[in-house]
Design an enzyme around this catalytic site. Structure first.
Site, PDB file in Angstrom:
ATOM      1  N   LYS A 120       9.622 -34.304  46.127  1.00 27.32           N
ATOM      2  CA  LYS A 120       8.504 -33.551  45.686  1.00 27.32           C
ATOM      3  C   LYS A 120       8.469 -33.301  43.910  1.00 27.32           C
ATOM      4  CE  LYS A 120       6.769 -28.748  46.324  1.00 27.32           C
ATOM      5  NZ  LYS A 120       6.651 -27.564  47.066  1.00 27.32           N
ATOM      6  N   ASP A 138       4.053 -25.282  40.034  1.00 29.54           N
ATOM      7  CA  ASP A 138       3.378 -24.551  41.215  1.00 29.54           C
ATOM      8  C   ASP A 138       2.969 -23.196  40.998  1.00 29.54           C
ATOM      9  OD1 ASP A 138       2.316 -24.230  43.648  1.00 29.54           O
ATOM     10  OD2 ASP A 138       4.337 -23.905  44.665  1.00 29.54           O
ATOM     11  N   LYS A 169       0.399 -17.342  43.050  1.00 29.21           N
ATOM     12  CA  LYS A 169       1.565 -16.740  43.550  1.00 29.21           C
ATOM     13  C   LYS A 169       1.773 -15.534  42.782  1.00 29.21           C
ATOM     14  CE  LYS A 169       4.554 -20.646  44.319  1.00 29.21           C
ATOM     15  NZ  LYS A 169       5.053 -20.564  45.616  1.00 29.21           N
ATOM     16  N   ASP A 210      10.048 -26.784  40.980  1.00 33.67           N
ATOM     17  CA  ASP A 210       9.227 -27.185  41.902  1.00 33.67           C
ATOM     18  C   ASP A 210       9.410 -28.713  42.140  1.00 33.67           C
ATOM     19  OD1 ASP A 210       8.379 -26.582  44.441  1.00 33.67           O
ATOM     20  OD2 ASP A 210       6.664 -26.503  43.980  1.00 33.67           O
ATOM     21  N   GLU A 253       1.145 -26.696  48.664  1.00 32.13           N
ATOM     22  CA  GLU A 253       0.840 -28.012  48.071  1.00 32.13           C
ATOM     23  C   GLU A 253       1.802 -29.203  48.162  1.00 32.13           C
ATOM     24  OE1 GLU A 253       2.296 -25.656  46.640  1.00 32.13           O
ATOM     25  OE2 GLU A 253       3.814 -27.069  45.535  1.00 32.13           O
ATOM     26  N   ARG A 284       3.270 -30.340  50.759  1.00 31.16           N
ATOM     27  CA  ARG A 284       3.121 -31.031  52.015  1.00 31.16           C
ATOM     28  C   ARG A 284       2.094 -32.046  52.031  1.00 31.16           C
ATOM     29  NH1 ARG A 284       3.217 -26.088  55.664  1.00 31.16           N
ATOM     30  NH2 ARG A 284       4.643 -25.557  54.420  1.00 31.16           N
TER      31      ARG A 284
END
Ligand code: BES
Ligand code: MN
Ligand code: ZN
Length: 500
Positions: free
Chosen positions: A262, A267, A274, A285, A346, A348
């Site tokens: 990933k 993010d 967030k 991330d 996001e 996944r």
């Protein structure tokens, strides 16, 4: 930093500091350390008693030698109880001694010999070198006055018979540690510098150095392959996404392993923005993708009979004007449709397409590595990553490799109920469900894109970046990425290549 192997007695080796280990309870000195103590007129024993040194793992005491022996200082480091001394003990103790040396801004450090031979000496030398390199690590690229000054590390040997095994351990430790440092550096780079485009450029450089075939798909190529889940995440950002593929194919491979990372270079959460506390460290991330680059940098020197395909899905998740919206439905590369119920789930979405891509290559198994869920931190705390998967052999082999590498992997279940929870009323799948069991649900979602191949998933959100003192350790400095997963995956691949 350069390493040298040296056959010489402790008392006559000139250096800024000599590190010696002592087991618990450190009530009396023996062996070479006793000889050192005699040369210091029992000064070592005296300071240790005064400081209440018990030999607890990672504790250090510094003793100045005032010219009575060649090393200017002795760093005594606790090894913990003698029974159960593992590679991780040696790694931790070496890191603790090295940190102490770095804090004193020393340039030249030496280590007393390990009382081992052959395979065990090799393994423990590897661990020691990893501890030194990772214990000395600091991300100082952007500092006008760097602290880290350690330039030379000597590993003393008891005699010539230790040379061969120590040499091999040194080479392997250096290789694994440098690969980990690469992953740390990439993850520590801020998101304004390390964009998906830049990560792809770095992958090309790494590939060139290591002799790999590296390609990167941009928006056009991704769109042609139907990677609409990955593209949905990218839409809110001004930065273009990249799917990076790094291929190591040896002469006649017995198996092919795909490793998928990933790579969210940042993010923000997207429209489901967030909270600022949660967003603060989200440059981390892409730690999974960084681990893939780290592994690939060392893979050609580690395995000879396994083809390894490293895939890094690099995207930025932002709430720009074209951002994906809750309720949007997208079709992934494998034809499955996904209702986007939370734009902050996001990882996944990006991995769905990256995994489908991997499954479409001729691979025998797939491992993904991702900072996937905050829930993994809730479940496990900050001292283990979660492992889930469809293949018990693969999961167990990875867990054991992690043990050897000093990286804990703890299993979580993939019950059918979690897959049920990820079904949508309006599409095949939804990307989020209730908060309970989010690491398991995230994994259950990913499973739908693995094409039935043996697969394991490492959720490294607990350990990828040390934001709190609580998660820190002698070779896991606070405020830095850890490079978690690189050494586990290299260890796994090495065993697969040469079962012992
Ligand atoms: N990148 C985060 C997970 C994360 C959290 C990584 C903390 C490292 C440290 C991920 O994209 C995320 O936001 N996950 C959500 C999933 C939820 C919306 C289903 C989470 O864990 O809250
Ligand atoms: Mn997120
Ligand atoms: Zn994320």
């Amino acid at each position: 930093m350069e390493f040298h192997l040296v056959v010489k007695p402790l008392t006559s080796h000139a250096c800024d500091a000599l590190a010696v280990g002592l087991h618990e309870p450190a009530s009396k000195l023996d062996g070479p350390v006793a000889a050192l103590d005699r040369a210091l007129d029992r000064g070592l024993q005296q300071v240790l008693s005064e400081e209440g040194f018990t030999g607890r793992l990672g504790r250090t005491v510094v003793v100045h030698t005032h010219g009575r022996v060649a090393p200017r200082r002795i760093i005594v480091v606790g090894l913990g109880p003698e029974r159960g001394r593992s590679a991780e003990t040696v790694r931790t103790a070496a890191a603790a001694a090295t940190r102490r040396a770095v804090e004193m801004r020393l340039r030249h450090l030496a280590f007393a010999p390990l009382p081992e031979r052959e395979a065990r000496l090799r393994l423990l030398t590897q661990a020691r070198v990893e501890g030194v390199v990772l214990g000395a690590y600091r991300f100082e690229r952007y500092r006008s006055e760097p602290v880290q000054a350690l330039a030379r590390v000597d590993l003393l040997l008891a005699d010539r018979s230790q040379q061969k095994a120590a040499e091999r351990g040194l080479a392997e430790g250096r290789l694994f540690a440098d690969a980990t440092v690469l992953a740390r550096d990439l993850t520590n780079e801020p998101a304004n510098v390390l964009t998906p485009t830049r990560l792809a450029e770095r992958a090309a450089e790494v590939g060139k150095e290591a002799g790999l075939r590296v390609t990167a798909l941009g928006p056009g190529g991704l769109s042609r392959l139907g990677m609409n889940a990955l593209l949905a995440v990218a839409r809110g950002s001004a930065e273009e996404p990249r799917l990076i593929v790094m291929d190591y194919t040896p002469a006649s491979p017995r198996r092919t392993v795909a490793i998928v990372g990933k790579g969210l270079t940042f993010d923000s959460g997207g429209l489901d923005l967030k909270r600022s506390e949660d967003m603060a460290t989200m440059k981390e991330d892409m730690a999974g993708a960084a681990a893939v680059l780290g592994v690939m940098s060392a893979v050609a020197k580690t395995v000879k009979t396994i083809r390894v395909v490293g895939i890094a899905a690099a995207v930025e998740n932002m709430p720009g004007p074209a951002a994906m919206k809750p309720g949007d439905i997208v079709k992934a590369m494998n034809g499955k449709t996904i209702e986007i119920t939370n734009t902050d789930a996001e990882g996944r979405l990006v991995l769905a397409d990256a995994l489908a891509y991997a499954a479409g290559q001729r691979v025998n198994e797939i491992i993904d590595i991702a900072t996937l869920t905050g829930g993994a931190r809730i479940a496990l705390g900050l001292h283990a990553a979660a492992i889930l998967g469809t293949d018990p052999r693969l999961v167990e082999a990875l867990r054991q490799a992690g043990e050897e590498a000093g990286e804990r992997l703890w299993p979580l279940p993939l019950y059918e109920e979690f897959s049920e929870a990820m079904k949508s009323k309006v599409a095949d799948l939804r990307n989020s469900a209730s908060r309970w069991g989010s690491p398991e649900k995230g994994a259950a979602f990913l499973k739908e894109f693995t094409g039935g191949k043996p697969w394991a998933h490492l959720d490294i959100a607990p350990v990828a970046f040390v934001d709190l003192e609580e998660g820190a350790g002698p070779y896991r400095p606070q405020g830095s990425a850890t490079g978690f997963g690189v050494r586990t995956l290299l260890t796994y691949l090495r065993r697969l290549d040469r079962p012992s």
